[in-house]
Design an enzyme around this catalytic site. Sequence first.
Site, short mmCIF file in Angstrom:
data_model
loop_
_atom_site.label_atom_id
_atom_site.label_comp_id
_atom_site.label_asym_id
_atom_site.label_seq_id
_atom_site.Cartn_x
_atom_site.Cartn_y
_atom_site.Cartn_z
CB CYS A 64 -0.91 -0.01 1.23
SG CYS A 64 -2.01 1.41 1.28
CB CYS A 108 -1.05 3.78 8.08
SG CYS A 108 -2.15 4.50 6.85
CB CYS A 114 -0.55 -0.25 8.25
SG CYS A 114 -1.45 -1.45 7.25
CB CYS A 163 -15.39 -7.26 6.79
SG CYS A 163 -16.70 -6.94 7.94
CB CYS A 173 -18.44 -5.04 5.85
SG CYS A 173 -17.36 -3.79 6.53
CB CYS A 212 -17.89 0.41 9.54
SG CYS A 212 -16.76 -0.43 10.66
NE ARG A 260 -17.09 -4.39 13.68
CZ ARG A 260 -17.83 -5.41 13.25
NH1 ARG A 260 -17.40 -6.63 13.38
NH2 ARG A 260 -18.99 -5.18 12.67
N1 SAM Z 1 -6.58 0.56 3.36
C1 SAM Z 1 -7.83 0.70 3.97
C2 SAM Z 1 -7.88 1.84 4.95
O1 SAM Z 1 -6.85 2.25 5.46
O2 SAM Z 1 -8.98 2.31 5.22
C3 SAM Z 1 -8.37 -0.54 4.59
C4 SAM Z 1 -7.56 -1.47 5.42
S1 SAM Z 1 -6.92 -0.84 6.96
C5 SAM Z 1 -5.87 -2.17 7.38
C6 SAM Z 1 -8.29 -0.87 8.11
C7 SAM Z 1 -8.02 -0.37 9.50
O3 SAM Z 1 -7.41 -1.38 10.29
C8 SAM Z 1 -7.11 0.82 9.68
O4 SAM Z 1 -7.77 2.01 9.43
C9 SAM Z 1 -6.69 0.72 11.13
O5 SAM Z 1 -7.56 1.46 11.96
C10 SAM Z 1 -6.82 -0.79 11.42
N2 SAM Z 1 -5.49 -1.38 11.61
C11 SAM Z 1 -4.55 -1.61 10.66
N3 SAM Z 1 -3.42 -2.12 11.18
C12 SAM Z 1 -3.63 -2.23 12.52
C13 SAM Z 1 -2.84 -2.67 13.62
N4 SAM Z 1 -1.58 -3.09 13.45
N5 SAM Z 1 -3.37 -2.66 14.85
C14 SAM Z 1 -4.65 -2.21 15.04
N6 SAM Z 1 -5.44 -1.77 14.04
C15 SAM Z 1 -4.95 -1.77 12.80
FE1 SF4 Z 2 -2.74 1.21 3.45
FE2 SF4 Z 2 -2.58 0.02 5.82
FE3 SF4 Z 2 -2.88 2.65 5.69
FE4 SF4 Z 2 -4.93 1.02 4.96
S1 SF4 Z 2 -4.07 1.25 7.00
S2 SF4 Z 2 -4.19 2.86 3.90
S3 SF4 Z 2 -3.75 -0.68 4.10
S4 SF4 Z 2 -1.11 1.49 4.95
#
Ligand code: SAM
Ligand code: SF4
Length: 331
Positions: free
Chosen positions: A55, A59, A62, A99, A130, A190, A268
């Site tokens: 991606c 973040c 992530c 989802c 979802c 959500c 949730r």
């Molecule tokens: N890329 C999309 C986005 O960012 O909206 C969808 C996938 S993203 C992985 C969905 C959510 O998962 C993120 O917004 C974050 O809040 C949560 N998330 C991701 N990695 C995480 C982690 N290591 N621990 C807890 N929550 C996490």
């Molecule tokens: Fe990409 Fe992870 Fe950020 Fe979602 S949370 S936008 S998958 S880097």
Amino acid sequence: MKTAPRSDWTREEIAALYDLPFTELVFRAAEVHRANHQPNAVQRSTLLSIKTGGCPEDCGYCSQSAHNETEVKATKLMEVQQVLQSAAQARDMGSTRFCMGAAFRNPKERDMPALTDMVRQVKAMGMETCMTAGMLSESQAHQLAEAGLDYYNHNVDTGPEYYERVATTRSLADRLLTLDYVREAGINVCCGGIVGMGETREDRVGFVHLLATMEQHPESVPVNALVPVKGTPLGDMLADTPLAQIDEIEFVRTVAVARITMPASMVRLSAGRESMSASTQALCFLAGANSIFSGDKLLTAPNAGDSSDDALFQRLGLQSLEPEPQAVAAE
Ligand code: SAM
Ligand code: SF4
Ligand code: DTB
């Protein structure tokens, strides 16, 4: 009596809720929960990563960001048939909502036929749908709505003051715009975030305030506890400074404050359950959490698993919440 949702919460009111003695806060949250929801029913959804890793967003938590050196291998968008197989398995395990998560900054136009096909066909299998696939344009939100998408997950992640410490390639304003498109397209929202990323109590107050002052509260509010992933800035920060780890009582307080300020929403208990004791999870249910992700995997991180959740539900006397029966259109 049901509590009418309010959108005029002040930061001071939210901070005062956080400051209550713990048992008082949980008691009040449980009262709000009972007045607005079935107190012992918890909704279970299954997650599937339909496009993993690579991606472009940065973040800091992530495992799937191309900016982070993690063990996750990038994949292409999954074939529709493969997604349907997983959905059928989830349905056979008793899951009623499926989802689909994609590690996209935003879906490309060429991805839309496959995404809408997935939604249409999973829905035709009798499950609620979802999706979470990053930012959407107005037209993409409409395409997903037309395909029958029930919920779109798009998190604000944290409060406005801490946001830039978490991600710099996408702004909070970008996130809010997608949420507007989703809402306008008639898809349930959500939206939640993560606690335990090194933010302060004040940042958490800002996070709940952001959600609770939305004109219409998100129907579903995921509260994730950071799953620390090696190779991510926030995961590594936590490994280096264990004291930054969220205190479980503070996590339960966040659930309780979300429940009180967003009485009609599903709250949730999301990522992080894997490392939470049964007692902490029980406190979260008491404080108003009424939905979870089931299955042994989230998107890339391990999750509690169906058999361990069945055992937890049995121990706590919880039931799985069935979706509202779909209204049958008159001929
Ligand atoms: N890329 C999309 C986005 O960012 O909206 C969808 C996938 S993203 C992985 C969905 C959510 O998962 C993120 O917004 C974050 O809040 C949560 N998330 C991701 N990695 C995480 C982690 N290591 N621990 C807890 N929550 C996490
Ligand atoms: Fe990409 Fe992870 Fe950020 Fe979602 S949370 S936008 S998958 S880097
Ligand atoms: C959400 O708020 N939590 C889920 C869901 N929305 C898509 C994802 C949690 C991801 C946890 C880390 C991982 O599996 O990589």
